[in-house]
Motif scaffolding. Structure first.
Motif, PDB file in Angstrom:
ATOM      1  N   GLN A  82       0.851  -1.185   0.000  1.00  0.00           N
ATOM      2  CA  GLN A  82       0.000   0.000   0.000  1.00  0.00           C
ATOM      3  C   GLN A  82       0.885   1.232   0.000  1.00  0.00           C
ATOM      4  OE1 GLN A  82      -2.759   0.152   3.224  1.00  0.00           O
ATOM      5  NE2 GLN A  82      -3.561   2.162   2.677  1.00  0.00           N
ATOM      6  N   LEU A  83       0.520   2.174  -0.865  1.00  0.00           N
ATOM      7  CA  LEU A  83       1.269   3.399  -0.972  1.00  0.00           C
ATOM      8  C   LEU A  83       1.102   4.219   0.292  1.00  0.00           C
ATOM      9  CD1 LEU A  83       2.832   5.245  -2.970  1.00  0.00           C
ATOM     10  CD2 LEU A  83       0.661   6.262  -3.573  1.00  0.00           C
ATOM     11  N   GLN A  84       2.199   4.589   0.931  1.00  0.00           N
ATOM     12  CA  GLN A  84       2.099   5.373   2.153  1.00  0.00           C
ATOM     13  C   GLN A  84       3.306   6.290   2.282  1.00  0.00           C
ATOM     14  OE1 GLN A  84       1.824   3.106   5.767  1.00  0.00           O
ATOM     15  NE2 GLN A  84       1.099   4.841   6.966  1.00  0.00           N
ATOM     16  N   LEU A  85       3.015   7.557   2.591  1.00  0.00           N
ATOM     17  CA  LEU A  85       4.050   8.539   2.864  1.00  0.00           C
ATOM     18  C   LEU A  85       3.775   9.133   4.230  1.00  0.00           C
ATOM     19  CD1 LEU A  85       4.081  10.372  -0.593  1.00  0.00           C
ATOM     20  CD2 LEU A  85       5.787   8.781   0.249  1.00  0.00           C
ATOM     21  N   VAL A  86       4.816   9.299   5.036  1.00  0.00           N
ATOM     22  CA  VAL A  86       4.668   9.835   6.380  1.00  0.00           C
ATOM     23  C   VAL A  86       5.586  11.033   6.542  1.00  0.00           C
ATOM     24  CG1 VAL A  86       4.854   9.366   8.837  1.00  0.00           C
ATOM     25  CG2 VAL A  86       4.074   7.557   7.280  1.00  0.00           C
ATOM     26  N   GLU A  87       4.972  12.174   6.886  1.00  0.00           N
ATOM     27  CA  GLU A  87       5.729  13.403   7.072  1.00  0.00           C
ATOM     28  C   GLU A  87       6.111  13.597   8.542  1.00  0.00           C
ATOM     29  OE1 GLU A  87       2.281  14.118   4.118  1.00  0.00           O
ATOM     30  OE2 GLU A  87       2.480  13.345   6.160  1.00  0.00           O
ATOM     31  N   SER A  88       7.264  14.217   8.759  1.00  0.00           N
ATOM     32  CA  SER A  88       7.692  14.536  10.119  1.00  0.00           C
ATOM     33  C   SER A  88       8.696  15.674  10.077  1.00  0.00           C
ATOM     34  CB  SER A  88       8.323  13.309  10.799  1.00  0.00           C
ATOM     35  OG  SER A  88       9.493  12.910  10.111  1.00  0.00           O
ATOM     36  N   GLY A  89       8.997  16.208  11.259  1.00  0.00           N
ATOM     37  CA  GLY A  89      10.044  17.215  11.355  1.00  0.00           C
ATOM     38  C   GLY A  89       9.580  18.633  11.580  1.00  0.00           C
ATOM     39  N   GLY A  90       8.280  18.837  11.599  1.00  0.00           N
ATOM     40  CA  GLY A  90       7.783  20.187  11.804  1.00  0.00           C
ATOM     41  C   GLY A  90       7.971  20.652  13.235  1.00  0.00           C
ATOM     42  N   GLY A  91       7.601  21.914  13.485  1.00  0.00           N
ATOM     43  CA  GLY A  91       7.720  22.455  14.828  1.00  0.00           C
ATOM     44  C   GLY A  91       7.537  23.950  14.834  1.00  0.00           C
ATOM     45  N   LEU A  92       7.820  24.523  15.991  1.00  0.00           N
ATOM     46  CA  LEU A  92       7.738  25.971  16.168  1.00  0.00           C
ATOM     47  C   LEU A  92       9.155  26.532  16.103  1.00  0.00           C
ATOM     48  CD1 LEU A  92       6.294  28.610  17.001  1.00  0.00           C
ATOM     49  CD2 LEU A  92       6.579  27.879  19.388  1.00  0.00           C
ATOM     50  N   VAL A  93       9.340  27.529  15.273  1.00  0.00           N
ATOM     51  CA  VAL A  93      10.660  28.114  15.105  1.00  0.00           C
ATOM     52  C   VAL A  93      10.533  29.620  14.951  1.00  0.00           C
ATOM     53  CG1 VAL A  93      10.648  27.784  12.596  1.00  0.00           C
ATOM     54  CG2 VAL A  93      12.835  27.892  13.816  1.00  0.00           C
ATOM     55  N   GLN A  94      11.542  30.330  15.376  1.00  0.00           N
ATOM     56  CA  GLN A  94      11.531  31.784  15.233  1.00  0.00           C
ATOM     57  C   GLN A  94      11.893  32.176  13.803  1.00  0.00           C
ATOM     58  OE1 GLN A  94      14.188  33.376  18.210  1.00  0.00           O
ATOM     59  NE2 GLN A  94      12.615  33.283  19.795  1.00  0.00           N
ATOM     60  N   PRO A  95      11.458  33.347  13.385  1.00  0.00           N
ATOM     61  CA  PRO A  95      11.883  33.823  12.054  1.00  0.00           C
ATOM     62  C   PRO A  95      13.403  33.793  11.916  1.00  0.00           C
ATOM     63  CG  PRO A  95      10.161  35.225  12.934  1.00  0.00           C
ATOM     64  CD  PRO A  95      10.545  34.271  14.051  1.00  0.00           C
ATOM     65  N   GLY A  96      13.852  33.322  10.761  1.00  0.00           N
ATOM     66  CA  GLY A  96      15.272  33.166  10.523  1.00  0.00           C
ATOM     67  C   GLY A  96      15.804  31.797  10.886  1.00  0.00           C
ATOM     68  N   GLY A  97      14.985  31.000  11.542  1.00  0.00           N
ATOM     69  CA  GLY A  97      15.407  29.669  11.963  1.00  0.00           C
ATOM     70  C   GLY A  97      15.318  28.639  10.846  1.00  0.00           C
ATOM     71  N   SER A  98      15.619  27.390  11.211  1.00  0.00           N
ATOM     72  CA  SER A  98      15.651  26.298  10.237  1.00  0.00           C
ATOM     73  C   SER A  98      14.904  25.080  10.753  1.00  0.00           C
ATOM     74  CB  SER A  98      17.100  25.893   9.942  1.00  0.00           C
ATOM     75  OG  SER A  98      17.830  26.947   9.373  1.00  0.00           O
TER      76      SER A  98
END
Length: 122
Positions: free
Chosen positions: A1-17
């Motif tokens: 079954q085709l499946q993609l899982v996203e991760s890595g988001g969050g809260l960051v200040q402007p200029g951050g990564s």
């Protein structure tokens, strides 16, 4: 079954990564796109990578700040986001896509994962 899982988001200040990850269930694909849905707006393509990394595409507003890449051994596509701005805020999704110069980034299937929230705020 085709499946993609996203991760890595969050809260960051402007200029951050942040670095987002899109893990696939082991299938092969021609192109994977990253899409963003900002509050109150429609989902739209941000970046895309063609299998093998031969071609990459970026929305004009993220050029020079975002980098899309692929780790074939890990079946994962990454979106490195630097110099983040408040307007980058949204839920980010990845999807098997069709991508062309423009850029034109379109999902091939109307099926989406949960996405990962990115919030850029001071």
């Amino acid at each position: 079954q085709l499946q993609l899982v996203e991760s890595g988001g969050g809260l960051v200040q402007p200029g951050g990564s942040l670095r987002l990850s899109c893990a696939s269930s082991g299938f092969t694909f021609n192109a994977i796109g990253w899409f963003r849905q900002a509050p109150g707006k429609e989902r739209g393509g941000v970046s895309c990578i063609i299998s093998g990394g031969r071609s990459t595409y970026y929305l004009d507003s993220v050029k020079g700040r975002f980098t899309i890449s692929r780790d074939k051994a890990k079946n994962t596509v990454y979106l490195q986001m630097n110099s983040l701005k408040p307007e980058d805020t949204g839920v980010y999704y990845c999807a098997v896509s069709a991508c062309h110069v423009g850029p034109i980034i379109r999902p091939l299937f109307d099926s989406w994962g949960q996405g990962t929230q990115v919030t850029v705020s001071s």
